[in-house]
Design a protein around this motif. Structure first.
Motif, mmCIF file in Angstrom:
data_model
loop_
_atom_site.group_PDB
_atom_site.id
_atom_site.type_symbol
_atom_site.label_atom_id
_atom_site.label_comp_id
_atom_site.label_asym_id
_atom_site.label_seq_id
_atom_site.Cartn_x
_atom_site.Cartn_y
_atom_site.Cartn_z
ATOM 1 N N ARG A 238 0.991 -1.590 0.440
ATOM 2 C CA ARG A 238 0.556 0.109 -0.117
ATOM 3 C C ARG A 238 1.069 1.505 0.350
ATOM 4 O O ARG A 238 2.501 1.168 0.588
ATOM 5 C CB ARG A 238 -0.735 -0.097 1.056
ATOM 6 N N LEU A 239 0.743 2.015 -0.342
ATOM 7 C CA LEU A 239 1.933 2.917 -0.990
ATOM 8 C C LEU A 239 0.594 4.969 -0.563
ATOM 9 O O LEU A 239 -0.140 4.990 -0.973
ATOM 10 C CB LEU A 239 1.487 3.584 -2.778
ATOM 11 N N TYR A 240 1.724 5.892 0.719
ATOM 12 C CA TYR A 240 0.637 6.831 1.344
ATOM 13 C C TYR A 240 1.942 7.445 1.224
ATOM 14 O O TYR A 240 2.712 7.246 1.149
ATOM 15 C CB TYR A 240 0.647 5.904 3.033
ATOM 16 N N PRO A 241 0.942 8.586 1.036
ATOM 17 C CA PRO A 241 1.922 10.215 1.113
ATOM 18 C C PRO A 241 1.726 10.245 2.150
ATOM 19 O O PRO A 241 2.375 9.892 3.316
ATOM 20 C CB PRO A 241 1.176 11.270 0.293
ATOM 21 N N THR A 242 3.506 10.920 2.048
ATOM 22 C CA THR A 242 4.504 11.637 3.123
ATOM 23 C C THR A 242 3.589 12.763 3.194
ATOM 24 O O THR A 242 3.898 13.651 2.336
ATOM 25 C CB THR A 242 6.035 11.111 3.472
ATOM 26 N N GLU B 80 5.763 6.735 1.237
ATOM 27 C CA GLU B 80 6.092 5.113 1.827
ATOM 28 C C GLU B 80 5.464 4.146 1.642
ATOM 29 O O GLU B 80 4.335 3.775 1.473
ATOM 30 C CB GLU B 80 5.882 5.595 4.181
ATOM 31 N N GLU C 288 4.180 -0.209 2.089
ATOM 32 C CA GLU C 288 3.528 -1.310 3.459
ATOM 33 C C GLU C 288 3.438 -1.958 2.827
ATOM 34 O O GLU C 288 2.063 -2.480 2.327
ATOM 35 C CB GLU C 288 2.915 -0.458 4.484
ATOM 36 N N SER D 222 8.151 -0.956 5.849
ATOM 37 C CA SER D 222 7.960 -0.534 4.603
ATOM 38 C C SER D 222 9.018 0.324 4.616
ATOM 39 O O SER D 222 9.811 -0.065 4.865
ATOM 40 C CB SER D 222 7.572 0.539 6.119
ATOM 41 N N GLU E 269 10.374 3.761 3.092
ATOM 42 C CA GLU E 269 10.164 5.247 2.774
ATOM 43 C C GLU E 269 10.813 5.498 1.183
ATOM 44 O O GLU E 269 11.983 5.846 1.971
ATOM 45 C CB GLU E 269 10.318 6.184 4.345
#
Lengths: 387, 127
Positions: free
Chosen positions: A304-308, A314, A316, A325, A327
């Motif tokens: 899963r791709l999450y914005p920072t 990031e 995960e 993870s 980053e």
């Protein structure tokens, strides 16, 4: 029998370094034969206004061979004659050679940015010119040696300029790879309206098999389901995609597919996190997308791709019992690997430079090894269960 | 507030991707100055906490997850009922903790919260 080589188009670029030619580019070579033939026919008619057609058998005598040389891929286009005349004096060879020279003169005109329009080509040759070099990528070229014009190199850009010089304004066709949302499917018309990144809806032509594959898409998913399409696109003069004329490959994607996640992150607005989040740049998303495509097998588990908040990203995963993870931080120019073993309660870390290709490749290999180990462990577990 | 008190955490929609919660939801961002914001679950219902966050304050949240005071303490994090900006506000301190430790702690807090389940929501994402 005598065989005289007319042209040796040499394909240059990363894809040809292992002395092979992607199958799809054979269409381009086929088109080159068409160009030579049509120019020769046109020249013949101009010089023999009372004759309606070129002497029989000319097209059969054009022969295409494929061979390889160091670091590139070379094709040979030769003319086979009965050998009754001295080499170089056969009028068929002279006609074919003149046709090659006329085509190369047009390319050389554009390559050298000479003033005025390039030497004209017959109308019947343009459909073949349209197909020649269509499969080239931006860092590739086809190099052809010419006695009159030196080395002439066809690139995507030279091909575009040449096609723009043809009479009338026609859309340009090029190989295209497009990620878009499926808006609708019209089986009777064999078309699928698709929504592009910029919100425009265009038509994509599909074949009967693709219509059948698309039956899996529920009506409620129209406008939300993503598809990756590879095929031939029609572009206007400002390089805007107008239509996908032919879809060679159509792949429906889940929302968890990293390509789709990357695409969704492109839509993230400035201030996305309570007015303060910085969206990741297109350049960073392209880099991460390419890295993931290189090192993932497209099977579960997918990250899963999450914005920072600071403009990074990031990724995960839970890979077996590893909580991983990675980053990507554009501010510190680092990639931070953080792998927590949930059984041993240990952490393994690695930090590499974001723009160091070698380190990123090594990190990718490390990821592949983790995914492989998880796959082996899952298949061992399955075997034990079956026993 | 006691050891078992749940602490409400608002979940930003960007940290929930295809049904999975990212660990950043339980890690302070630079703007947070090493303090992670919660509401004291013994003083305000989860839904009211969400209403205030998204309504009065106009911030994005798809719902409320919770960790307990004990779970934070188990990670060595101080839990402070600071009452700012709201009377029920609680800050959990990450000061002096390395980046690597922050990542590990946020992964563990995320797992505690996910195992406990939604305390309110999830609702359709809205900006």
């Amino acid at each position: 029998m005598s065989r005289e080589i007319l042209l040796e188009p040499r394909f240059e670029g990363e894809r040809f370094r292992d002395h092979s030619l992607p199958f799809s580019l054979l269409r381009d070579l086929d088109a080159l034969q068409g160009i030579i033939l049509e120019i020769a026919k046109s020249d013949y008619k101009e010089n023999n206004p009372t004759r309606q057609r070129i002497p029989r058998g000319f097209s059969d005598q054009l022969e295409l061979h494929l061979s390889t040389r160091a670091g590139s891929f070379v094709a040979e286009i030769a003319l086979i004659t009965d050998g009754s005349l001295l080499e170089g004096f056969d009028p068929r060879f002279q006609r074919a050679r003149a046709a090659c020279d006329r085509f190369l003169a047009s390319l050389a005109h554009i390559q050298e940015q000479r003033q005025g329009p390039p030497p004209s080509l017959p109308d019947t040759a343009w459909p073949y010119v349209e197909k020649f070099g269509r499969g080239l990528q931006s860092d590739e070229s086809i190099c052809m040696a010419s006695s009159k014009n030196g080395d002439v190199r066809l690139t995507r850009e030279i091909r575009r300029q040449l096609l723009r010089s043809r009479p009338g304004s026609k859309p340009l066709s090029e190989d295209v790879k497009v990620l878009a949302k499926v808006v609708d499917v019209r089986p009777r018309d064999r078309v699928m309206p698709i929504e592009l990144r910029d919100g425009r809806v265009i038509l994509c032509a599909i074949n009967a098999e693709q219509v059948a594959d698309l039956r899996d898409v529920r009506v409620g998913d129209f406008g939300a389901r993503w598809a990756l399409i590879r095929g031939i696109g029609l572009f206007d003069s400002s390089q805007q995609l107008l239509r996908v004329e032919e879809a060679d490959a159509l792949e429906l994607l889940d929302n968890t597919d990293p390509i789709v996640q990357i695409e969704q992150l492109r839509q993230l607005p400035a201030g996305w996190l309570d007015g303060k989040g910085v969206p990741p740049s297109a350049l960073l998303l392209d880099q991460i997308g390419a890295w993931l495509e290189n090192h993932l097998r497209g099977e579960e588990p997918t990250p899963r791709l999450y914005p920072t908040p600071e403009g990074g990203l990031e990724a995960e995963w839970l890979i077996g019992r590893l909580d991983l993870s990675i980053e990507f931080d554009p501010n510190n120019n680092t990639v931070h690997w953080h792998a927590m073993d949930l059984d041993r309660d240990t952490v393994e870390e690695d930090i590499v430079p974001l723009h160091d290709a070698e380190s990123l490749q090594a990190l990718g290999k490390k990821l592949e090894a983790e995914l492989d180990a998880d796959e082996r462990s899952a298949s061992d577990g399955q075997e034990n269960e079956n026993e | 507030m006691n050891h078992e008190t749940p602490l409400w955490r608002q979940i930003h929609p960007s940290f929930m991707v295809a049904g999975q919660l990212g660990s950043q939801a339980f890690r302070p961002t630079p703007k947070d100055q090493d303090l992670l914001s919660f509401d004291d679950g013994s003083r305000i219902p989860a839904e009211a906490s969400w209403q205030r966050h998204t309504g009065a304050r106009g911030l994005a949240s798809i719902g409320v997850l919770a960790v307990t005071v004990d779970e934070c303490a188990g990670e060595g994090l101080p839990v402070m009922a600071d009452g700012i900006p709201d009377p029920e506000h609680v800050s959990v301190g990450f000061s002096g903790i390395s980046t690597s430790q922050r990542k590990a702690i946020s992964k563990r807090l995320r797992d505690f919260a996910v195992a406990r389940g939604w305390q309110f929501g999830p609702v359709e994402a809205s900006a």
